[in-house]
Design a protein around this motif. Structure first.
Motif, short mmCIF file in Angstrom:
data_model
loop_
_atom_site.label_atom_id
_atom_site.label_comp_id
_atom_site.label_asym_id
_atom_site.label_seq_id
_atom_site.Cartn_x
_atom_site.Cartn_y
_atom_site.Cartn_z
N ILE A 1 1.72 -9.76 11.44
CA ILE A 1 1.86 -9.59 10.05
C ILE A 1 1.29 -8.31 9.57
CG2 ILE A 1 1.41 -10.60 7.65
CD1 ILE A 1 1.29 -13.38 9.31
N ASP A 2 2.25 -7.51 8.66
CA ASP A 2 1.87 -6.10 8.26
C ASP A 2 1.91 -6.42 6.65
OD1 ASP A 2 1.74 -5.33 10.73
OD2 ASP A 2 3.58 -4.34 10.62
N VAL A 3 0.95 -6.02 5.92
CA VAL A 3 0.73 -6.22 4.49
C VAL A 3 0.45 -4.81 3.92
CG1 VAL A 3 -0.34 -7.41 2.65
CG2 VAL A 3 -0.20 -8.62 4.98
N PHE A 4 1.19 -4.50 2.86
CA PHE A 4 1.23 -3.10 2.25
C PHE A 4 0.90 -3.37 0.77
CE2 PHE A 4 3.91 -2.90 5.80
CZ PHE A 4 3.25 -1.95 6.67
N TYR A 5 -0.03 -2.62 0.22
CA TYR A 5 -0.41 -2.59 -1.41
C TYR A 5 -0.41 -1.14 -1.72
CZ TYR A 5 -2.17 -3.79 -5.70
OH TYR A 5 -2.60 -3.77 -7.18
N GLN A 6 -0.01 -1.04 -2.97
CA GLN A 6 0.29 0.13 -3.50
C GLN A 6 -0.13 0.29 -5.05
OE1 GLN A 6 2.44 3.71 -1.74
NE2 GLN A 6 3.33 4.10 -3.88
N SER A 7 -1.02 1.14 -5.62
CA SER A 7 -1.23 0.89 -6.87
C SER A 7 -0.25 1.56 -7.82
CB SER A 7 -2.46 1.54 -7.35
OG SER A 7 -2.62 2.99 -7.22
N GLY A 8 0.89 2.39 -7.53
CA GLY A 8 1.61 2.93 -8.13
C GLY A 8 2.26 4.22 -7.58
N GLU A 9 2.69 5.06 -8.20
CA GLU A 9 3.41 6.28 -7.66
C GLU A 9 2.09 7.45 -7.46
OE1 GLU A 9 6.18 7.23 -6.31
OE2 GLU A 9 6.90 5.07 -6.89
N PRO A 10 1.85 8.06 -6.35
CA PRO A 10 0.87 9.06 -5.91
C PRO A 10 1.00 10.10 -6.93
CG PRO A 10 2.35 9.04 -4.12
CD PRO A 10 2.86 7.87 -5.06
N PRO A 11 0.03 10.68 -7.38
CA PRO A 11 -0.03 11.98 -8.22
C PRO A 11 0.94 12.88 -7.59
CG PRO A 11 -2.07 11.10 -8.09
CD PRO A 11 -1.52 10.36 -7.11
N ALA A 12 1.85 13.60 -8.32
CA ALA A 12 2.62 14.78 -7.91
C ALA A 12 1.67 15.85 -7.09
CB ALA A 12 3.33 15.54 -8.93
N GLY A 13 2.10 16.41 -5.88
CA GLY A 13 1.58 17.43 -5.54
C GLY A 13 0.58 17.18 -4.43
N VAL A 14 0.36 15.86 -4.36
CA VAL A 14 -0.84 15.27 -3.31
C VAL A 14 -0.19 15.20 -1.92
CG1 VAL A 14 -2.64 13.89 -2.71
CG2 VAL A 14 -2.25 14.53 -5.23
N TRP A 15 -0.76 15.77 -0.83
CA TRP A 15 -0.36 15.60 0.18
C TRP A 15 -0.83 14.12 1.11
CZ3 TRP A 15 -2.90 16.34 5.57
CH2 TRP A 15 -1.98 16.23 6.70
N ILE A 16 0.15 13.05 1.13
CA ILE A 16 -0.29 11.78 1.43
C ILE A 16 0.44 11.82 2.89
CG2 ILE A 16 -0.07 9.30 0.86
CD1 ILE A 16 -1.61 10.79 -1.33
N PRO A 17 -0.21 11.74 3.83
CA PRO A 17 0.26 11.70 5.26
C PRO A 17 0.58 10.15 5.63
CG PRO A 17 -2.20 11.76 5.23
CD PRO A 17 -1.77 11.92 3.89
N ALA A 18 1.65 10.03 6.30
CA ALA A 18 2.10 8.91 6.87
C ALA A 18 1.04 8.05 7.54
CB ALA A 18 3.25 8.88 7.74
N GLN A 19 0.92 6.59 7.27
CA GLN A 19 -0.13 6.01 7.89
C GLN A 19 0.17 5.66 9.64
OE1 GLN A 19 -0.80 2.03 6.05
NE2 GLN A 19 -1.66 3.34 4.35
N GLU A 20 1.24 6.09 9.87
CA GLU A 20 1.57 6.15 11.54
C GLU A 20 0.99 5.01 12.35
OE1 GLU A 20 0.82 10.13 12.30
OE2 GLU A 20 2.91 10.85 11.23
#
Length: 157
Positions: A130-149
């Motif tokens: 079971i994989d569970v994902f949560y995100q608080s909203g859109e990330p700020p523009a211009g921030v490098w958010i790497p894939a979790q991979e």
């Protein structure tokens, strides 16, 4: 830039001292330190490949690989307190979804980050991961958010 940013750690109670395992996640102290780069958007990642909790019905251990990414605002989580908080789940009974989302929500309450996401990659019990994902909203523009991979289950590693 003159000198390096400093961080006030005077209020920390866990860092640099022997600390026992909290009785439960609710009793765990999450400490924070001032962001040394306020106003600069950057991503902080914590990976916990050996997260453990208990099934609330059977008491059997459940294991997960957690990846927590956040863009700090005014605060950073102090890493020792995060380790102790996550370790407090070892004797805590809760479903995968409850653990994953509770961790995200607690960090949001304590840190008020600009953005946060968590991926809970749970190892299979009964043959089903079971994989569970949560995100608080859109990330700020211009921030490098790497894939979790984290690989889909094939003996995750």
């Amino acid at each position: 830039m003159s000198g390096s940013p400093t961080t006030d750690v005077s209020g920390l109670t866990l860092l640099g001292r022997p600390s026992g395992l909290p009785a439960s996640p609710d009793h765990a102290l999450l400490e924070r330190v001032p962001n040394p780069h306020p106003g600069v958007n950057y991503c902080v990642r914590f990976t916990a490949p050996e997260f453990t909790s208990l099934c609330p019905l059977t008491g059997q251990p459940d294991f997960a690989h957690l990846v927590i990414d956040y863009v700090p605002a005014d605060w950073l989580v102090e890493s020792k307190s995060l380790k102790l908080y996550l370790s407090a789940f070892r004797n805590h009974g809760a479903f995968h979804e409850a653990c994953t989302v509770a961790i995200a929500r607690r960090l949001i309450v304590e840190l008020a980050p600009a953005w946060l996401r968590i991926g809970g990659y749970w190892y299979p019990r009964g043959g089903i991961p079971i994989d569970v994902f949560y995100q608080s909203g859109e990330p700020p523009a211009g921030v490098w958010i790497p894939a979790q991979e984290v690989q889909p289950y094939r003996g995750r590693g």
